[in-house]
Design an enzyme around this catalytic site. Structure first.
Site: not given
Length: 1009
Positions: A433, A501
């Site tokens: 991220e 994820e």
């Protein structure tokens, strides 16, 4: 500046003076080793500029300093401020600058060294310090390092006193320019949180080893390439011996220091997560004829390569069945021991998990040895996340800034150098991220140059420009307004795909594990994923009364905070597996069983292994009548290769006389027929359960008996021989049911559409509570009527049920038929009415709630169990008869929320310790749950310690329970599993009973005529 005087990164290994000691492979037996963990002196100051004068001097007076544990995070030891956030930096974004107020910890300790350190090169190793630090030894500055989750080593040979005490001072900074690369979803915790070690190694010894253990094109022979770096260039000679798991030497060679070693080993046993075959390599280093060191190294041969739309391990497009894992402990923060990590991995293996992503930094070095040994695929992730920049409008602010290139590349290089020799590592991950930019392109380039045998992963590389794998997060299976990305990936992507994820395991959830796994199995290019995440990050705390509970974000005055977003694991902080972990175990189990003809015992077994043969299992089968095993047996599974299927016939017989009204089940348990490293012989890794096709008629009973009716202005009392039922004629409610002088029901069935929000409802709570006011229910009685029949009293109550300020509503009709036997046939029907178009798209539940005497705390039921289950999370919920207690039916999540639902319930009985109780039955099935708490209690409580038991038991009987989904961070409830504003009809038999007259199973076999 990345460091001052830090040594070049290298593989983490141990060096021993003899082969005998090397075989023990313990720090104690190395050339020289001193663990510097323990109590240190500590001082926390507001900024480094406030450091006391000469604090690094050996004679600095430490009387004003405190004791602190190392390794440890200072916040969890009472210093500084606890703070949790998923996203934000805790200071203005102005890279590379950090705040003037920069909490700084000064650590000091004394140590001595023994004679083993004499004549050795002495290395001071820090395994993890957050965020940056300076080091002094005996008053002399040694160096500086940053990169919190990477090891840092310093040469302190010339600074160590061999015959006197040594002074070690470390100054740690909470914030550094490195903090801009360390904005991971976790508690902000500072300090020396991993081991501190002093190593004494030979000057002429090996400084670094690179082991490449590959396979040939046929995946048959091992290809072993070794290269070495020495601390000093001398005439060293290296002998390498390779030993298999049986202790047999399979290869030996000797070369001079300048040479690399290449060895081809015929017919090796390859390494995979399912078959973690390791060879012991012993590297003996000689200077002339003198043995100066022996280095043990575990070796696993495996091949990783891209092949079109898939990546292969040993020629197979494997499936990751993984979890994301932090280093975490509820008492010690990010301090974890080898023993804790080993417990994690053993538990993962026992729950069929085969992969770990080290989110979002390299884990403690212990983890990788354990993954090699037990068999676990690893995505090793660089300590790099810049999430806070997402909100600036320039997410790639530093990721696309060449001035930060060295900082990015350095972190990845240090990870690869430390961990490069572990066969368990399949992918190098560039971080998490942090958008995308030139620095990630450079990282990928360097990673592939350093290690061409592994693949590169980075989820932020949306166009897969630099990465080898197309990786996404929380990718939706369906969407109401656009084509879901998952479908696009299947149809259009030309790269292998993983979900790094998915299925956010927050509180009661996630749902849809089966839907994702079915998709993975259907498409080769979908190579699995990693659940977010393994562990709840609660902080162990105690009330004034000594009651343990767990705090989360915002509980320490931390602002901004993402609150309970850190309570998102399949393992609760006390290491209790959540129901979702059992669901995951079932969904990813290695054997899928399909019924063919159960009357003839015919089933089909499909192996979900990628490599292992199913011969490692014995199959235990049992025929169960209600709750009694009436026949069982064991058979050894035949040879079934990975990914193959086979039909089998179980040697049971159904030639028995069925009992009227009984239910019959076939239970299958696949158990290890020999002990594994992670589980004993007989451990169950897969299971199945089927209802057998045995149709029986229940015992027909006539519910006879006399009834009397007593009525006043507001109450209707119906009295039988040994029971009474009382209604409130104004509210239309069953007030109580009494039998043999004991009140069994303290409030009868009352319609409800509300359940306490679950964590995965977090994105829709405002809509539910502030727009539709679903938690504020109203029931308006239109009529209450009763009539007497030949042998019963029938009561009809018509109501309007809705919520505050709502123009939509249900028209409900309650019906009670009360017999002289004490049996009550209950029905409620609801018809959507009013301004239907203003109703919410989704309702939490449709059902009724009752209050039962608190003494009725023992529970037996026929339904899905033994743990809670929901429409999108029921694979591990097997139909059968289960016994429990009201307390144990409740899942004590860190954040209280609705839980404990059991689907497909046909009957349930609650009894006291004398056998008196309440029986609820309906052959078509219903949802059922029970606890000591109202939904409002669960809704309002922030922690388990806030809950106070009611003086009654709450029993919920539901037509429908809404699905769980994963909408806290992912897919919302799939359309097919939603509870909507729809017509409903609930019926059940309600009976007070005493087990001295008829036991529960006898009641369950009855059919009222």
């Amino acid at each position: 500046m990345d460091h001052i005087n830090r040594l070049e990164p290298r593989a983490h290994f141990l060096s021993f003076p003899t082969k005998e000691r090397a075989l023990l492979n313990e720090n104690k037996y190395t050339h020289a080793f001193k663990n510097l963990n323990g109590l240190w002196k500590f001082l926390l100051i507001d900024a480094p500029e406030y450091s006391p004068r000469n604090f690094y001097a050996p004679d600095f007076d430490t009387k004003e300093m405190f004791d602190i544990k190392v390794p440890g995070n200072w916040q969890v030891q009472g210093y500084g401020k606890m703070h949790y956030s998923d996203l934000w930096y805790n200071f203005p974004i102005n890279p590379p600058y950090v705040p003037t107020e920069n909490p700084t910890g000064i650590y000091k300790r004394q140590f001595t060294v023994d004679e083993n350190f004499k004549g050795k090169k002495v290395i001071l190793r820090f395994c993890g310090v957050d965020s940056a630090f300076h080091v002094w030894v005996n008053g002399q500055e040694v160096g500086y390092s940053k990169g919190a989750r990477n090891e840092a080593e310093f040469d302190v040979t010339k600074l160590i006193h061999e015959d006197d005490a040594n002074d070690l001072t470390v100054r740690v900074y909470q914030w550094s320019d490195g903090t801009y690369l360390e904005d991971q979803d976790m508690w902000w915790l500072s300090g020396i949180f991993r081991d501190v070690e002093l190593l004494g190694v030979p000057f002429a010894g090996v400084n670094d080893i690179k082991v490449v253990a590959d396979l040939d094109e046929d995946y048959t022979n091992g290809l072993l390439d070794l290269s070495f770096k020495f601390r000093e260039e001398k005439s060293q000679r290296i002998e390498v011996e390779l030993i298999d798991s049986a202790g047999k030497q399979v290869s030996q060679t000797s070369v001079n220091q300048q040479e690399r070693i290449h060895m081809e080993i015929p017919k090796v046993e390859p390494w995979t997560a399912e078959t973690p075959n390791l060879y012991q390599m012993m590297i003996s280093v000689y200077e002339g004829d003198e043995l100066i060191e022996v280095i043990p190294q575990q070796v696993g041969f495996r091949n990783i390569r891209l092949a079109g739309e898939v990546f292969l391990v040993n020629g197979v497009a494997i499936k990751f069945k993984g979890v994301n894992r932090h280093d975490y402990n509820p008492r010690n923060g990010r301090v974890v021991s080898k023993e804790e990590i080993e417990k994690d991995i053993i538990l993962m293996k026992q729950f069929n998990i085969n992969a770990i992503r080290t989110s979002h930094y390299p884990a403690s070095y212990y983890l990788y040895d354990l993954c090699d040994h037990y068999g676990m695929y690893v995505i090793d992730e660089t300590d790099l996340e810049c999430h806070g920049f997402e909100l600036t409008g320039k997410y790639d602010w530093i990721s696309d800034d060449p001035e930060w290139e060295m900082a990015y590349v350095s972190r990845m290089v240090r990870m690869i150098e430390r961990d490069k020799n572990h066969p368990s590592i399949i992918l190098w991950s560039l971080g998490n991220e942090s958008a995308f930019g030139s620095n990630f392109v450079k990282m990928a380039e360097v990673a592939k140059k350093m290690d061409s045998t592994r693949l590169v992963h980075y989820e932020g590389d949306f166009e897969v420009e630099a990465a080898d794998i197309y990786s996404t997060m929380y990718t939706w299976l369906e969407h109401p307004t656009k084509k879901p990305l998952m479908k696009t990936i299947i149809e259009e992507s030309k790269k292998p795909h993983i979900l790094c994820e998915y299925c956010h395991a927050m509180g009661n959830g996630p749902g849809n594990l089966k839907e994702y796994q079915d998709l993975f199995y259907t498409h080769d290019k979908l190579q699995g994923g990693f659940i977010w995440e393994w562990f709840d990050h609660g902080i162990e705390s105690y009330t004034e009364k000594g009651e343990k509970y767990y705090r989360y974000g915002g509980d320490f005055g931390d602002d901004p905070s993402n609150k309970d977003f850190c309570i998102d694991g399949m393992l609760m902080p006390d290491r209790t597996p959540s129901p979702s972990l059992y669901e995951y175990k079932k969904v990813i189990e290695p054997i899928q069983t399909t019924e063919i003809d159960l009357a003839e015992g015919k089933i089909e077994l499909l192996s979900r292994f990628d490599f292992q043969n199913l011969q490692i299992f014995d199959l235990y089968y049992s025929i169960i009548e209600d709750e009694t095993v009436i026949e069982d047996g064991t058979i050894s599974l035949p040879s079934i290769s990975a990914r193959q299927k086979m039909e089998m016939t179980l040697p049971y017989s159904l030639n028995f006389i069925p009992q009227p009204g009984a239910s019959y089940f076939l239970k299958l348990s696949y158990r290890l027929n020999a002990a594994m490293a992670y589980a004993p012989k007989g451990y169950e890794l897969a299971s199945a359960n089927f209802e057998l096709p045995i149709m029986t008629e229940g015992l027909v009973v006539e519910p006879n008996g006399r009834l009397q009716v007593e009525q006043d202005e507001t109450k209707l009392n119906i009295v039988g021989e040994n029971f009474s039922v009382t209604f409130d004629t104004v509210r239309g409610t069953l007030l109580k049911m009494v039998q043999d002088g004991q009140t069994l029901i303290e409030r009868g069935p009352k319609f409800t559409l509300w359940r306490a929000p679950i964590s995965n409802d977090m994105e829709i709570i405002d809509e539910m509570k502030k727009k539709h006011f679903l938690h504020l229910e109203h029931e308006i009685v239109h009529s209450f009527n009763w009539e007497k029949a030949d042998r019963s009293i029938k009561i009809i109550v018509e109501t309007i049920n809705s919520t505050t300020n709502s123009a939509w509503h249900y028209k409900c009709t309650y019906s009670y038929t009360i017999f002289g036997s004490g049996d009550i046939l209950f029905n409620i029907e609801g018809i959507p009415s009013g301004k239907i178009d203003t109703a919410p798209d989704m309702l939490p539940r449709l059902g009724v709630s009752m209050h039962v005497n608190k003494a009725l705390n023992q529970v037996k039921y026929l339904g899905r169990g033994p743990r809670g289950n929901y429409a999108d999370s029921k694979e591990a919920g097997y139909l059968g008869v289960y016994s429990s207690s009201v307390k144990d039916m409740f899942t004590n999540y860190v954040v209280p929320q609705a839980n404990g639902n059991r689907m497909d319930t046909r009957w349930v009985a609650l009894t006291d310790d004398r056998g008196q109780g309440v029986f609820v039955a309906e052959s078509s099935g219903f949802n059922f749950s029970t606890s000591y708490y109202e939904e409002a209690d669960l809704d309002q409580a922030k922690h388990t310690c806030d809950l106070e038991e009611r003086d009654y038991v709450v029993v919920n009987i539901d037509y429908k329970q809404n699905a769980l989904g994963s909408f806290s961070c992912g897919q919302w409830q799939l359309e097919k599993y939603r509870t909507t504003f729809e017509k409903f009809d609930i019926s059940f038999r309600l009976t007070g009973f005493n087990r001295k007259e008829a036991d529960i199973l006898s009641l369950s076999h009855e059919v009222l005529n």
